[in-house]
Write a protein that holds these residues in place. Sequence first.
Motif, mmCIF file in Angstrom:
data_model
loop_
_atom_site.group_PDB
_atom_site.id
_atom_site.type_symbol
_atom_site.label_atom_id
_atom_site.label_comp_id
_atom_site.label_asym_id
_atom_site.label_seq_id
_atom_site.Cartn_x
_atom_site.Cartn_y
_atom_site.Cartn_z
ATOM 1 N N ASP A 3 0.826 -1.210 0.000
ATOM 2 C CA ASP A 3 0.000 0.000 0.000
ATOM 3 C C ASP A 3 0.857 1.255 0.000
ATOM 4 O O ASP A 3 0.447 2.299 -0.520
ATOM 5 N N GLY A 4 2.047 1.170 0.582
ATOM 6 C CA GLY A 4 2.958 2.307 0.555
ATOM 7 C C GLY A 4 3.415 2.620 -0.859
ATOM 8 O O GLY A 4 3.416 3.792 -1.280
ATOM 9 N N PHE A 5 3.811 1.604 -1.609
ATOM 10 C CA PHE A 5 4.204 1.831 -3.005
ATOM 11 C C PHE A 5 3.022 2.339 -3.833
ATOM 12 O O PHE A 5 3.181 3.218 -4.684
ATOM 13 N N THR A 6 1.820 1.804 -3.573
ATOM 14 C CA THR A 6 0.631 2.266 -4.303
ATOM 15 C C THR A 6 0.363 3.737 -4.024
ATOM 16 O O THR A 6 0.004 4.494 -4.930
ATOM 17 N N ALA A 7 0.523 4.155 -2.777
ATOM 18 C CA ALA A 7 0.280 5.553 -2.399
ATOM 19 C C ALA A 7 1.207 6.498 -3.145
ATOM 20 O O ALA A 7 0.866 7.664 -3.387
ATOM 21 N N LEU A 8 2.385 6.020 -3.521
ATOM 22 C CA LEU A 8 3.343 6.857 -4.259
ATOM 23 C C LEU A 8 3.139 6.747 -5.768
ATOM 24 O O LEU A 8 3.919 7.298 -6.546
ATOM 25 N N GLY A 9 2.110 6.006 -6.176
ATOM 26 C CA GLY A 9 1.832 5.862 -7.594
ATOM 27 C C GLY A 9 2.702 4.833 -8.287
ATOM 28 O O GLY A 9 2.750 4.787 -9.518
ATOM 29 N N GLN A 10 3.369 3.966 -7.523
ATOM 30 C CA GLN A 10 4.308 2.989 -8.086
ATOM 31 C C GLN A 10 3.623 1.643 -8.309
ATOM 32 O O GLN A 10 3.980 0.620 -7.710
ATOM 33 N N VAL A 11 2.617 1.654 -9.168
ATOM 34 C CA VAL A 11 1.856 0.433 -9.433
ATOM 35 C C VAL A 11 2.734 -0.627 -10.087
ATOM 36 O O VAL A 11 2.530 -1.832 -9.888
ATOM 37 N N GLN A 12 3.730 -0.214 -10.850
ATOM 38 C CA GLN A 12 4.612 -1.170 -11.521
ATOM 39 C C GLN A 12 5.424 -1.986 -10.516
ATOM 40 O O GLN A 12 5.982 -3.030 -10.872
ATOM 41 N N THR A 60 15.663 -1.472 -1.633
ATOM 42 C CA THR A 60 16.414 -1.152 -2.849
ATOM 43 C C THR A 60 15.790 -0.046 -3.690
ATOM 44 O O THR A 60 16.496 0.571 -4.498
ATOM 45 N N ARG A 61 14.492 0.245 -3.498
ATOM 46 C CA ARG A 61 13.828 1.182 -4.397
ATOM 47 C C ARG A 61 13.170 2.391 -3.739
ATOM 48 O O ARG A 61 13.029 3.441 -4.372
ATOM 49 N N TYR A 62 12.717 2.264 -2.488
ATOM 50 C CA TYR A 62 11.843 3.283 -1.902
ATOM 51 C C TYR A 62 12.506 4.667 -1.871
ATOM 52 O O TYR A 62 11.928 5.654 -2.340
ATOM 53 N N LEU A 101 11.644 8.388 -3.934
ATOM 54 C CA LEU A 101 11.451 9.686 -3.289
ATOM 55 C C LEU A 101 12.457 10.713 -3.788
ATOM 56 O O LEU A 101 12.107 11.885 -4.019
ATOM 57 N N ALA A 102 13.702 10.303 -3.989
ATOM 58 C CA ALA A 102 14.722 11.227 -4.478
ATOM 59 C C ALA A 102 14.401 11.703 -5.892
ATOM 60 O O ALA A 102 14.577 12.876 -6.226
ATOM 61 N N LYS A 103 13.900 10.792 -6.717
ATOM 62 C CA LYS A 103 13.515 11.159 -8.082
ATOM 63 C C LYS A 103 12.361 12.147 -8.073
ATOM 64 O O LYS A 103 12.327 13.099 -8.855
ATOM 65 N N ARG A 104 11.437 11.942 -7.159
ATOM 66 C CA ARG A 104 10.269 12.829 -7.052
ATOM 67 C C ARG A 104 10.687 14.245 -6.684
ATOM 68 O O ARG A 104 10.094 15.223 -7.169
ATOM 69 N N GLU A 105 11.677 14.381 -5.865
ATOM 70 C CA GLU A 105 12.125 15.711 -5.421
ATOM 71 C C GLU A 105 12.534 16.599 -6.594
ATOM 72 O O GLU A 105 12.410 17.818 -6.526
#
Length: 454
Positions: free
Chosen positions: A379-388, A437-439, A443-447
């Motif tokens: 659900d955390g990944f989904t909340a960030l829009g990371q459905v893939q 490995t990804r979270y 977040l850094a990319k989003r910034e």
Amino acid sequence: MKVENDLGRDKISSLVFRIAIPSMLAQFVSVFYSIVDRIFVGNIPEVGAQALAGVGVCGPALTFIGAFAFWVGIGGTPLMGITLGEGKPERASRIVANCFVMLCAMAVLVGGISIAFRQPLLHLFGASETTYIYAEPYFKIYVSGSIFALLATGMNQFIIAQGYAKTAMCSVILGAVMNIALDPLFIFVFDMGVRGAALATVISQACSAVFVIQFLLRKAQVPLTFGGYLPPLMWKILKMGITPFAIIGLDSVVIIAMNGLLQYYGGAEGDALITCNTIVQSFMLVVTMPLNGISGGTQGILSYNYGARRSDRVLAAEKYILCLCMGYAAVMFVLARVAGPLFTGLFTSDPEMTAQACRGIRIVTLAAIPMSIQYALVDGFTALGQVQISLPLSLGRKVVYFLAMFILPQFGAAMIFYGETIADIAGPAACLYMYFTRYKKILAKREGTRSQLV
């Protein structure tokens, strides 16, 4: 109306607690009133066991229909939250409007197909000639009112995501109180049996739906409006919500397959094993739905702060969400071992059935704590829009579950319950790997990027 919680400025620890606890309690109450039907049905004089098996056959099918509410609701709320975090309330309101129309359309389409093909579907789900006479009327009445279930559940997600966690809880409690009051009246006083149980549930869901819609129309920060329907936006909502839909939908498929396998390998005891599985899966709802309340209800915090580019708040919130999920799962792990007879006693007074169901409950909760990790992180990944990322993690766990479920009955029908344990170890291991490995990279990319969600 004053917002209960400021998603962008309140202290993260208390914010997570204030939203997660009411969301968890709302799901707990929702589970309670979803199994109230089963409790009353199981206690119908003379035919309680057969009627309970019939309702149990309907359970996964109705849960699958309910999954459409989460597909749209949880698909739309991250988009709404991120858009709010970017300071675009008009676009956020447009998302709510599109989700409302999508839920109405899905209710009509899915409900119509389900009723038209109810006979082959129920037999496919594990109904025997004995249990079909109870499954068919319950299924038909419930599905006829499924629009209320989808609106009450799906649109309630937008109340939670805006920080009105207590209000969202009240909508669920309203339905629960109505159902508890109407069930004995319709089932026993009016002598309607399983028809009465289904009708009581539909009326209760209608009351919850009216409560939710009127709140969104009149009092929400992001109100429900009409117009501005955009097919590209609807497609984004569907893509975003595919993970929770897959989780809930495949859970239903798993239970349907379990019932079929239990009927096949159980032989003469097939109906009794399905009754047992109905009790076991009712307990699992008490474990998984409140977990979903914690991890799903707090998605708004993650989405809003992700949209606002506040990575520090996202990481802090995820940590507290994970701790709450694991804490609740630990409590349920203990209760599964000390309170199993009390729970099964709500459904049946048969000592052999009670013992069998208690064993099943202890088995399926062996890895409850690792399972809670998967809920929090997916659900955390989904909340960030990371459905893939979230979708393969969910599907991977189900693949493991299916493989185990078809292999284990070779060693005895009851061995099928260990499929849950195997999946609840493999799935969280994959989630932890992806998290570490990804979270932070996400977040850094989003910034350093601009959003083009809507």
